[in-house]
Design a protein around this motif. Structure first.
Motif, PDB file in Angstrom:
ATOM      1  N   GLU A 107       0.878  -1.216  -0.032  1.00 24.28           N
ATOM      2  CA  GLU A 107       0.081   0.062  -0.034  1.00 24.28           C
ATOM      3  C   GLU A 107       0.884   1.270  -0.074  1.00 24.28           C
ATOM      4  OE1 GLU A 107      -3.164   0.085  -0.381  1.00 24.28           O
ATOM      5  OE2 GLU A 107      -3.002  -1.847  -0.792  1.00 24.28           O
TER       6      GLU A 107
ATOM      7  N   ARG B 208       1.604   2.443  -3.651  1.00 25.56           N
ATOM      8  CA  ARG B 208       0.271   2.910  -4.543  1.00 25.56           C
ATOM      9  C   ARG B 208       0.599   3.879  -5.351  1.00 25.56           C
ATOM     10  NH1 ARG B 208      -5.449   2.012  -3.930  1.00 25.56           N
ATOM     11  NH2 ARG B 208      -5.308   0.930  -2.083  1.00 25.56           N
TER      12      ARG B 208
ATOM     13  N   HIS C 227       1.119  -1.350  -8.639  1.00 25.64           N
ATOM     14  CA  HIS C 227       0.195  -1.862  -7.563  1.00 25.64           C
ATOM     15  C   HIS C 227      -0.686  -2.792  -7.807  1.00 25.64           C
ATOM     16  CE1 HIS C 227      -3.256  -1.024  -4.604  1.00 25.64           C
ATOM     17  NE2 HIS C 227      -2.145  -0.970  -3.741  1.00 25.64           N
ATOM     18  N   SER C 228      -1.447  -2.266  -8.856  1.00 23.36           N
ATOM     19  CA  SER C 228      -2.624  -3.046  -9.474  1.00 23.36           C
ATOM     20  C   SER C 228      -2.302  -4.563  -9.836  1.00 23.36           C
ATOM     21  CB  SER C 228      -3.160  -2.356 -10.694  1.00 23.36           C
ATOM     22  OG  SER C 228      -3.608  -1.149 -10.355  1.00 23.36           O
TER      23      SER C 228
ATOM     24  N   CYS D 105       0.235  -6.258  -8.704  1.00 23.24           N
ATOM     25  CA  CYS D 105       0.641  -7.034  -7.430  1.00 23.24           C
ATOM     26  C   CYS D 105      -0.700  -7.537  -6.707  1.00 23.24           C
ATOM     27  CB  CYS D 105       1.398  -6.252  -6.371  1.00 23.24           C
ATOM     28  SG  CYS D 105       3.016  -6.052  -6.894  1.00 23.24           S
ATOM     29  N   LYS D 106      -1.580  -6.429  -6.704  1.00 23.31           N
ATOM     30  CA  LYS D 106      -3.017  -7.007  -6.078  1.00 23.31           C
ATOM     31  C   LYS D 106      -3.938  -8.089  -6.860  1.00 23.31           C
ATOM     32  CE  LYS D 106      -5.232  -4.792  -3.349  1.00 23.31           C
ATOM     33  NZ  LYS D 106      -5.344  -5.189  -1.651  1.00 23.31           N
ATOM     34  N   GLU D 107      -3.811  -8.091  -8.037  1.00 20.38           N
ATOM     35  CA  GLU D 107      -4.254  -9.079  -8.958  1.00 20.38           C
ATOM     36  C   GLU D 107      -3.437 -10.460  -8.827  1.00 20.38           C
ATOM     37  OE1 GLU D 107      -4.910 -10.108 -13.839  1.00 20.38           O
ATOM     38  OE2 GLU D 107      -3.970  -8.085 -13.139  1.00 20.38           O
TER      39      GLU D 107
ATOM     40  N   ASP E  74      -4.658 -11.537  -5.386  1.00 18.93           N
ATOM     41  CA  ASP E  74      -6.295 -12.059  -5.121  1.00 18.93           C
ATOM     42  C   ASP E  74      -6.576 -13.099  -6.209  1.00 18.93           C
ATOM     43  OD1 ASP E  74      -6.130 -10.203  -2.813  1.00 18.93           O
ATOM     44  OD2 ASP E  74      -6.875  -8.583  -3.918  1.00 18.93           O
TER      45      ASP E  74
ATOM     46  N   GLU F  78       2.103 -13.735  -1.611  1.00 23.52           N
ATOM     47  CA  GLU F  78       2.264 -12.436  -0.901  1.00 23.52           C
ATOM     48  C   GLU F  78       3.720 -12.522  -0.462  1.00 23.52           C
ATOM     49  OE1 GLU F  78      -0.225 -13.254   2.763  1.00 23.52           O
ATOM     50  OE2 GLU F  78      -1.962 -12.718   1.486  1.00 23.52           O
TER      51      GLU F  78
END
Length: 700
Positions: A511, A514, A521-522, A524-526, A529, A563
């Motif tokens: 975070e 970001r 960032h997007s 890594c979130k993908e 999740d 993660e």
């Protein structure tokens, strides 16, 4: 009936030690053993905590009466000292000397001179040990009695005693013990001769110095009720301060004894917290005093703006901050009073911030203001943090060394300023801003701007820095240090991730990046999740970071391993890859500032963004008129360019017709000025820009 049965009796008291003194004392048969303990303390100077009284081999209890203990007229009592009391052979000599000195002080004749009693005091101090220091506690009252009977000798004796006591404290470090004795002397002097006595003021000043040496935390081991003793002196100081605040109709009038008031306030509150479970019961004893001083200080803050511009007011700014600190410590004794105190500061926030800005007291006395962030703004928080730092003075040679080095950065910029007086604040401010324009130029690759905020920069993690690049980072660290020390806003801020590493925080989360790299960032979130990793996802790290990151990702299956992969990627991309640049920046900053930037950013209550606010702020860029003969920047304009001449009529038309509608006050200020003069013109245009581009004032 009990009173009728009470009979006066005489008791012979013996201190059980080699050569121990003995005295007759008077009492009534219905008196308690507790009252006998107090008499022994007054006669022999032995604290209550060290006494044990025996009669016929049986120890006597406090709650018993003499009659209940079968003690009759001419009875003999033995006083035995506890193990931590007097046990050495020379202790009896000290006890006898104390008795002799006290007896001499009771005389009203001048049968002895100053030399006689001073020799006794000198002998006493020469044989005192840590276990026998308590013997001095009973001397202050005797000295005050002597001063009352024979003022000249009493004055000399008290001064000699004070001098001997302080010398012993410095030599042996018995600060707590000396503070107990000095407190007793101060209270006795005040009760006999009032708070205006020169001896009382001298004693109180020495006591303040002892409190400061002990960091306002004193263990009054020789005072049975230190809170009451300190409270007596505190109230006297508070009354004096209240009178001074009433008289302070003009900023030039002074306030006395602020230092003493602060010292006794802090010691009083610390002693209350140390010795009692509930501080509220003691706070109620001086609640009215606190309310009175807070109201008068609030009135001063309300009127501060009317005379803050006066030069004579400067000496009093730090005094009021010191008073506020003492009131802040007192307010902590009661929750409702603490909230009331902070509400006063919130309501007078603008005056408080102005007061802080004008204070030049470079101590850590005012860091308590950082406790509540809604009371302070970023600039004031940074100002307070800087005040407590050991900041070096910027030497002229350091500035000119930086000027010479800047030729490697921008030769034209160096030529423009090499003949200028960069020690002048205006020239220095213009020079630093021009340097920032060259360093943080988007066309250069040392720093990258955040996509969502082009004024925030961080080191480019994609480059391998060369020697000159690292020197440049060191130069930027020096530049930032000078800007902070000179309170110059350079229009540049740093990304939060970069500030975290300057503060010594190496652990960066997803975070945190970001704003630095929204795409990464997007992605890594993908990764974290998503249900599975397809070929399109694998293409991103290969294109950005190389095939090794893509290969490693292809073997990641579980969510926990994903993660861990993302965390490793973030640490590599935004910490490890710029660690050298960060290190050189810190070296440059510390070499000029004199204190580590990590220490500065770690000040409790200071936020990382406060540094950005101090550096960036609200900047209106103005052009300083330099010597054009040696200014190659002017040669950048082609000779074919012809600038039209500004006619006087145009200037006055702007002044009279248009600026009057913008700001009537600004118009009144300049309507009689010669705006064709370059200096007046520059000042006027700066003021106009300030009025037009002020974010707090919507354009009409």
């Amino acid at each position: 009936m009990a009173e009728a049965d009470s009979k006066p009796i005489s008791i012979f008291v013996v201190v059980m030690m080699d050569g121990g003194p003995s005295r007759w004392i008077s009492a009534n048969s219905n008196d308690t053993i507790k009252s006998v303990h107090y008499q022994i303390r007054e006669v022999f100077g032995i604290p209550l905590t060290l006494q044990k009284i025996y009669c016929f081999g049986k120890r006597l209890e406090w709650c018993q009466t003499l009659k209940e203990c079968s003690i009759k007229n001419y009875a003999r009592l033995q006083v035995v000292l506890r193990k931590d009391g007097v046990t050495r052979q020379n202790s009896s000599e000290a006890l006898n000397l104390v008795s002799q000195i006290r007896a001499m002080c009771q005389r009203k004749s001048v049968a002895f001179d100053y030399g006689c009693i001073s020799n006794k005091i000198r002998d006493l101090f020469s044989i005192l040990r840590q276990q026998t220091m308590f013997l001095l506690v009973t001397l202050p009252r005797s000295f005050v009695t002597l001063y009352e009977n024979i003022e000249e000798i009493g004055d000399a004796v008290i001064r000699f005693f004070l001098d001997s006591l302080l010398k012993m404290m410095l030599a042996k470090g018995w600060l707590d013990k000396c503070a107990s004795i000095l407190t007793r002397l101060c209270v006795d002097l005040g009760s006999y001769h009032g708070d205006g006595s020169h001896l009382y003021l001298l004693c109180r000043t020495h006591l303040t110095e002892l409190f400061e040496k002990g960091n306002y935390k004193i263990n009054f081991e020789y005072l049975e009720d230190p809170i009451t003793s300190i409270l007596i002196i505190f109230r006297e100081l508070a009354e004096s301060l209240s009178r001074d605040l009433d008289r302070r109709a003009t900023p030039s009038s002074g306030i006395q004894y602020v230092r003493d008031f602060k010292a006794f306030s802090l010691v009083l509150c610390n002693t209350i917290h140390l010795r009692v479970d509930s501080a509220l019961q003691y706070y109620l004893r001086f609640e009215r005093t606190f309310s009175d001083l807070l109201s008068k200080t609030e009135a001063y803050l309300a009127n501060f703006e009317h005379f803050s511009y006066m030069e004579s007011a400067y000496c009093g700014y730090s005094q009021y901050l010191t008073i506020l600190k003492a009131l802040h410590v007192i307010s902590k004794l009661c929750k409702s009073s603490e909230e009331r105190f902070w509400n006063v500061l919130r309501n007078k926030r603008l005056s408080l911030l102005e007061l802080i800005a004008k204070s030049t007291d470079r101590t850590n006395d005012h860091l308590w203001l950082l406790e509540r962030k809604d009371v302070m703004d970023s600039k004031s928080r940074m100002h307070l943090a800087m005040m407590m730092m050991t900041v070096k003075r910027i030497h002229d040679v350091e500035l000119y060394e930086m000027l010479v080095w800047s030729e490697k950065l921008d030769a034209n910029l160096y030529m423009a300023f090499k003949n200028q007086q960069i020690t002048n604040r205006e020239v220095q401010q213009y020079w630093l801003r021009q340097l920032c324009g060259a360093i943080f130029n988007p066309q250069k690759s040392l720093f990258l701007a955040c996509p969502n905020d082009p004024k925030r920069f961080y080191p480019n993690p994609a480059i391998e820095p060369k020697t000159l690049d690292l020197e440049c980072f060191k130069f930027v660290g020096k530049l930032v240090a000078i800007a902070l020390m000179s309170e110059i806003q350079i229009g540049v801020a740093f990304a939060h991730v970069f500030l975290m590493q300057l503060a010594g925080r190496r652990k960066i989360s997803l975070e945190d990046v970001r704003d630095l790299d929204p795409s990464l960032h997007s992605w890594c979130k993908e990764i974290i999740d998503g249900e599975f990793i397809d070929s399109e996802v694998l293409e991103f790290p290969e294109a950005l970071l190389g095939c090794q990151w893509s290969t490693e990702l292809s073997y990641v299956n579980s969510k926990s391993s994903r993660e861990a992969y993302v965390d490793h990627l973030i640490q590599h991309r935004f910490v490890a890859s710029i660690s050298e640049q960060v290190s050189f920046f810190i070296q440059g900053f510390d070499s000029v500032f004199g204190t580590s930037i990590g220490k500065l950013l770690s000040v409790k209550g200071l936020e990382l963004e406060d540094l950005n606010e101090s550096l960036c702020g609200y900047v209106i860029t103005t052009t300083l008129q330099l010597d054009n003969k040696s200014n190659p920047l002017m040669s950048r304009f082609p000779k074919a360019w012809q600038f039209p001449k500004i006619h006087d009529a145009k200037l006055y038309e702007m002044l009279i017709v248009w600026s009057k509608n913008l700001s009537k006050n600004l118009y009144m200020q300049f309507k009689n000025q010669q705006v064709t003069d370059p200096g007046v013109l520059q000042h006027w245009l700066c003021k106009l820009c300030g009025a037009i581009f002020n974010p707090q004032k919507p354009f009409p």
